[in-house]
Design a protein around this motif. Structure first.
Motif, mmCIF file in Angstrom:
data_model
loop_
_atom_site.group_PDB
_atom_site.id
_atom_site.type_symbol
_atom_site.label_atom_id
_atom_site.label_comp_id
_atom_site.label_asym_id
_atom_site.label_seq_id
_atom_site.Cartn_x
_atom_site.Cartn_y
_atom_site.Cartn_z
ATOM 1 N N PRO A 3 -1.979 13.741 -5.333
ATOM 2 C CA PRO A 3 -3.110 14.525 -5.825
ATOM 3 C C PRO A 3 -4.426 14.196 -5.151
ATOM 4 O O PRO A 3 -5.378 14.977 -5.231
ATOM 5 C CB PRO A 3 -3.149 14.172 -7.321
ATOM 6 C CG PRO A 3 -2.480 12.851 -7.426
ATOM 7 C CD PRO A 3 -1.441 12.836 -6.346
ATOM 8 N N GLU B 222 6.003 20.068 -9.567
ATOM 9 C CA GLU B 222 5.515 18.700 -9.367
ATOM 10 C C GLU B 222 6.240 17.798 -10.367
ATOM 11 O O GLU B 222 6.114 17.949 -11.587
ATOM 12 C CB GLU B 222 4.006 18.648 -9.556
ATOM 13 C CG GLU B 222 3.385 17.320 -9.201
ATOM 14 C CD GLU B 222 3.491 16.968 -7.713
ATOM 15 O OE1 GLU B 222 3.391 15.775 -7.392
ATOM 16 O OE2 GLU B 222 3.695 17.881 -6.883
ATOM 17 N N TRP C 44 -3.226 16.049 -11.902
ATOM 18 C CA TRP C 44 -2.751 17.364 -11.472
ATOM 19 C C TRP C 44 -3.063 18.421 -12.521
ATOM 20 O O TRP C 44 -3.478 19.541 -12.202
ATOM 21 C CB TRP C 44 -1.255 17.330 -11.207
ATOM 22 C CG TRP C 44 -0.851 16.892 -9.829
ATOM 23 C CD1 TRP C 44 -0.028 15.860 -9.506
ATOM 24 C CD2 TRP C 44 -1.235 17.482 -8.587
ATOM 25 N NE1 TRP C 44 0.134 15.774 -8.146
ATOM 26 C CE2 TRP C 44 -0.608 16.761 -7.557
ATOM 27 C CE3 TRP C 44 -2.065 18.555 -8.243
ATOM 28 C CZ2 TRP C 44 -0.768 17.059 -6.213
ATOM 29 C CZ3 TRP C 44 -2.221 18.868 -6.900
ATOM 30 C CH2 TRP C 44 -1.582 18.132 -5.917
#
Length: 292
Positions: free
Chosen positions: A246, A269, A284
């Motif tokens: 990230p 993810e 995220w």
């Protein structure tokens, strides 16, 4: 109405465990709400009753948590990735999923697999761990699910499942059915999972490592997986799990562009309860997906 694609058609989801830090349903809902607010398209959960016999991590019931996520959001898709369907009664799954599709306004995804472990998913509960037996039950259960979702009367006399003049109403919101994504491992010593995925609505490809662990495919492996998959319908989903950094958005976007070129339609993810810091999940969820 079902959730619609965003951006250029490539969608982005968070794939979270139902164990350890993530076993708190309220925390999962908060993560999902943050992800929806920042532009993610989906939040999905593992579906395990046990992880192994030695690791005594807390676990949340996946379907209860998925219900909370979909009831507490307005746009994102959600569901199990993946449910070991041979462990469940298909008529109960049909009723639960149709109801949840209504709760969510048509945003449910149903992920299906044989089960990661015959020991913890099956033998621990007195169920048959044999892979071939699980595969037969999954195939028959999927056929029964599809018929029950239709809203028409169903009678079925199979090896694993029997129904006598059963009609389930209302049918799901999504037509012709709730999307079914099938997990398939690579290398494909057994072509069954890829053939099963091709008969339904999508695939979640995983690569089996020498030590027995699973990971998402790299781009070359994804190309090989799709080349080995039988013909499938237009709009078929390729949901690729993987890990991005990230704190390096340009590299993340470049990798995503490569996966899209290789055939991915979803990027998931991926998080686990052991090796990845939960702060990355929050990062995220807050910053949004790495759209190319």
């Amino acid at each position: 109405m079902a959730a619609q694609p965003t951006g250029d058609g490539l969608r982005f989801g968070l794939l979270l465990p139902n164990a350890g830090y993530y076993a708190d349903p309220a925390r999962l809902l908060q993560l999902a709400q943050a992800a929806e607010g920042s532009g993610w398209d989906g939040v999905f959960l593992w579906d395990h009753l046990l992880l192994d016999r030695a690791t005594r991590l807390p676990l949340a019931d996946s379907w209860t948590a998925v219900t909370a996520i979909l009831a507490g959001t307005r746009r994102i898709r959600g569901g199990s990735l993946v449910t070991p369907l041979a462990q469940r009664q298909p008529w109960k799954v049909a009723r639960e999923t149709a109801t949840l599709d209504h709760v969510s306004g048509g945003r449910l995804v149903f992920g299906v697999g044989l089960g990661a472990s015959g020991d913890t998913d099956f033998a621990a509960f007195g169920l048959d761990p044999d892979v071939a037996a699980r595969a037969r039950r999954v195939d028959e259960s999927l056929a029964v699910l599809d018929r029950l979702w239709s809203g028409r009367e169903v009678s079925h006399r199979g090896d694993q499942v029997r129904l006598d003049r059963v009609t389930f109403l209302p049918p799901p919101v999504q037509r012709p059915r709730i999307p079914v994504w099938v997990a398939a491992t690579w290398p494909a010593s057994n072509p069954g999972p890829l053939a099963r995925a091709a008969r339904w609505d999508g695939v979640v490809p995983m690569v089996r490592e020498p030590g027995g662990g699973l990971r998402g495919p790299d781009q070359a492996e994804l190309v090989a997986i799709l080349a080995a998959t039988p013909a499938r319908a237009a709009g078929w989903t390729v949901a690729v799990p993987g890990r991005l950094a990230p704190d390096d958005p340009p590299r993340a976007r470049a990798l995503i562009a490569g996966y899209r070129a290789a055939g991915a339609t979803w990027w998931l993810e991926f998080f686990d309860p052991w090796r990845r810091d939960p702060r990355q999940a929050w990062s995220w969820a807050a910053q949004g997906p790495p759209r190319p």
